[in-house]
Design a protein around this motif. Structure first.
Motif, PDB file in Angstrom:
ATOM      1  N   LEU A  59     -23.886  66.371 -67.397  1.00  0.00           N
ATOM      2  CA  LEU A  59     -25.084  65.564 -67.159  1.00  0.00           C
ATOM      3  C   LEU A  59     -26.343  66.303 -67.610  1.00  0.00           C
ATOM      4  N   ALA A  60     -26.374  67.611 -67.420  1.00  0.00           N
ATOM      5  CA  ALA A  60     -27.527  68.403 -67.860  1.00  0.00           C
ATOM      6  C   ALA A  60     -27.645  68.376 -69.388  1.00  0.00           C
ATOM      7  N   ARG A  61     -26.524  68.494 -70.088  1.00  0.00           N
ATOM      8  CA  ARG A  61     -26.558  68.453 -71.555  1.00  0.00           C
ATOM      9  C   ARG A  61     -26.988  67.074 -72.059  1.00  0.00           C
ATOM     10  N   ILE A  62     -26.512  66.025 -71.393  1.00  0.00           N
ATOM     11  CA  ILE A  62     -26.909  64.669 -71.786  1.00  0.00           C
ATOM     12  C   ILE A  62     -28.416  64.489 -71.568  1.00  0.00           C
ATOM     13  N   ALA A  63     -28.932  64.996 -70.450  1.00  0.00           N
ATOM     14  CA  ALA A  63     -30.373  64.911 -70.170  1.00  0.00           C
ATOM     15  C   ALA A  63     -31.175  65.654 -71.240  1.00  0.00           C
ATOM     16  N   GLU A  64     -30.676  66.801 -71.700  1.00  0.00           N
ATOM     17  CA  GLU A  64     -31.353  67.556 -72.763  1.00  0.00           C
ATOM     18  C   GLU A  64     -31.442  66.735 -74.051  1.00  0.00           C
ATOM     19  N   ARG A  65     -30.499  65.812 -74.229  1.00  0.00           N
ATOM     20  CA  ARG A  65     -30.504  64.959 -75.427  1.00  0.00           C
ATOM     21  C   ARG A  65     -31.298  63.678 -75.204  1.00  0.00           C
ATOM     22  N   GLY A  66     -31.935  63.549 -74.025  1.00  0.00           N
ATOM     23  CA  GLY A  66     -32.865  62.452 -73.795  1.00  0.00           C
ATOM     24  C   GLY A  66     -32.333  61.239 -73.049  1.00  0.00           C
ATOM     25  N   LEU A  67     -31.143  61.338 -72.458  1.00  0.00           N
ATOM     26  CA  LEU A  67     -30.607  60.205 -71.701  1.00  0.00           C
ATOM     27  C   LEU A  67     -30.473  60.562 -70.230  1.00  0.00           C
ATOM     28  N   GLU A  68     -30.822  59.625 -69.389  1.00  0.00           N
ATOM     29  CA  GLU A  68     -30.670  59.782 -67.938  1.00  0.00           C
ATOM     30  C   GLU A  68     -29.800  58.647 -67.412  1.00  0.00           C
ATOM     31  N   PRO A  69     -29.035  58.905 -66.352  1.00  0.00           N
ATOM     32  CA  PRO A  69     -28.211  57.829 -65.789  1.00  0.00           C
ATOM     33  C   PRO A  69     -29.056  56.682 -65.245  1.00  0.00           C
ATOM     34  N   ALA A  70     -28.526  55.478 -65.368  1.00  0.00           N
ATOM     35  CA  ALA A  70     -29.171  54.306 -64.772  1.00  0.00           C
ATOM     36  C   ALA A  70     -29.001  54.332 -63.259  1.00  0.00           C
ATOM     37  N   ARG A  71     -27.894  54.922 -62.813  1.00  0.00           N
ATOM     38  CA  ARG A  71     -27.669  55.085 -61.372  1.00  0.00           C
ATOM     39  C   ARG A  71     -26.660  56.200 -61.141  1.00  0.00           C
ATOM     40  N   ARG A  72     -26.714  56.733 -59.932  1.00  0.00           N
ATOM     41  CA  ARG A  72     -25.772  57.758 -59.486  1.00  0.00           C
ATOM     42  C   ARG A  72     -25.120  57.262 -58.207  1.00  0.00           C
ATOM     43  N   GLU A  73     -23.868  57.608 -58.046  1.00  0.00           N
ATOM     44  CA  GLU A  73     -23.122  57.184 -56.870  1.00  0.00           C
ATOM     45  C   GLU A  73     -22.370  58.377 -56.299  1.00  0.00           C
ATOM     46  N   ALA A  74     -22.128  58.320 -55.001  1.00  0.00           N
ATOM     47  CA  ALA A  74     -21.283  59.307 -54.326  1.00  0.00           C
ATOM     48  C   ALA A  74     -20.390  58.528 -53.374  1.00  0.00           C
ATOM     49  N   TYR A  75     -19.122  58.802 -53.428  1.00  0.00           N
ATOM     50  CA  TYR A  75     -18.149  58.070 -52.625  1.00  0.00           C
ATOM     51  C   TYR A  75     -17.754  58.874 -51.395  1.00  0.00           C
ATOM     52  N   GLU A  76     -17.165  58.206 -50.429  1.00  0.00           N
ATOM     53  CA  GLU A  76     -16.792  58.856 -49.171  1.00  0.00           C
ATOM     54  C   GLU A  76     -15.870  60.052 -49.368  1.00  0.00           C
TER      55      GLU A  76
END
Length: 113
Positions: free
Chosen positions: A73-90
């Motif tokens: 996710l950090a490498r993707i952010a360095e390339r200019g993209l951020e997630p539309a949403r983040r989730e965490a499951y039980e």
């Protein structure tokens, strides 16, 4: 029996999708079978491809599990993209969902912290 996924993502604009998926996946396509498709290798026998199919664009939903979730996710952010949403499951599994220019969902899943 061997099963090797070849997951398709329908898009409307080839050039826009190609640029976006290169940012998301961090590399150019592994091969270009024709002028309307591009294919990326995700690992041994695992593939994802875009194909110009305007009538179907925006409806894909794929999740890719990665053992390097946070670093990826950090490498993707360095390339200019951020997630539309983040989730965490039980159970502690985490997921980050990205949306391409057509609205197709490409998620990355990862193990708990």
């Amino acid at each position: 029996m061997t099963v090797e996924p070849f997951a398709g993502v329908p898009v409307t604009d080839y050039d826009a999708a190609l640029a976006w998926y290169e940012k998301l996946l961090g590399a150019p396509p592994a091969f270009l079978p024709n002028g309307t498709e591009a294919v990326w290798g995700l690992g041994e026998g695992r593939w994802i491809y875009i194909e110009v199919r305007p009538g179907h664009a925006g409806h894909a939903m794929h999740t890719l599990f990665a053992d390097d979730f946070d670093a990826r996710l950090a490498r993707i952010a360095e390339r200019g993209l951020e997630p539309a949403r983040r989730e965490a499951y039980e159970n502690g599994v985490r997921k980050a969902v990205f949306r391409d220019p057509d609205g197709n969902e490409i998620g990355f899943g990862g193990d708990p912290l």
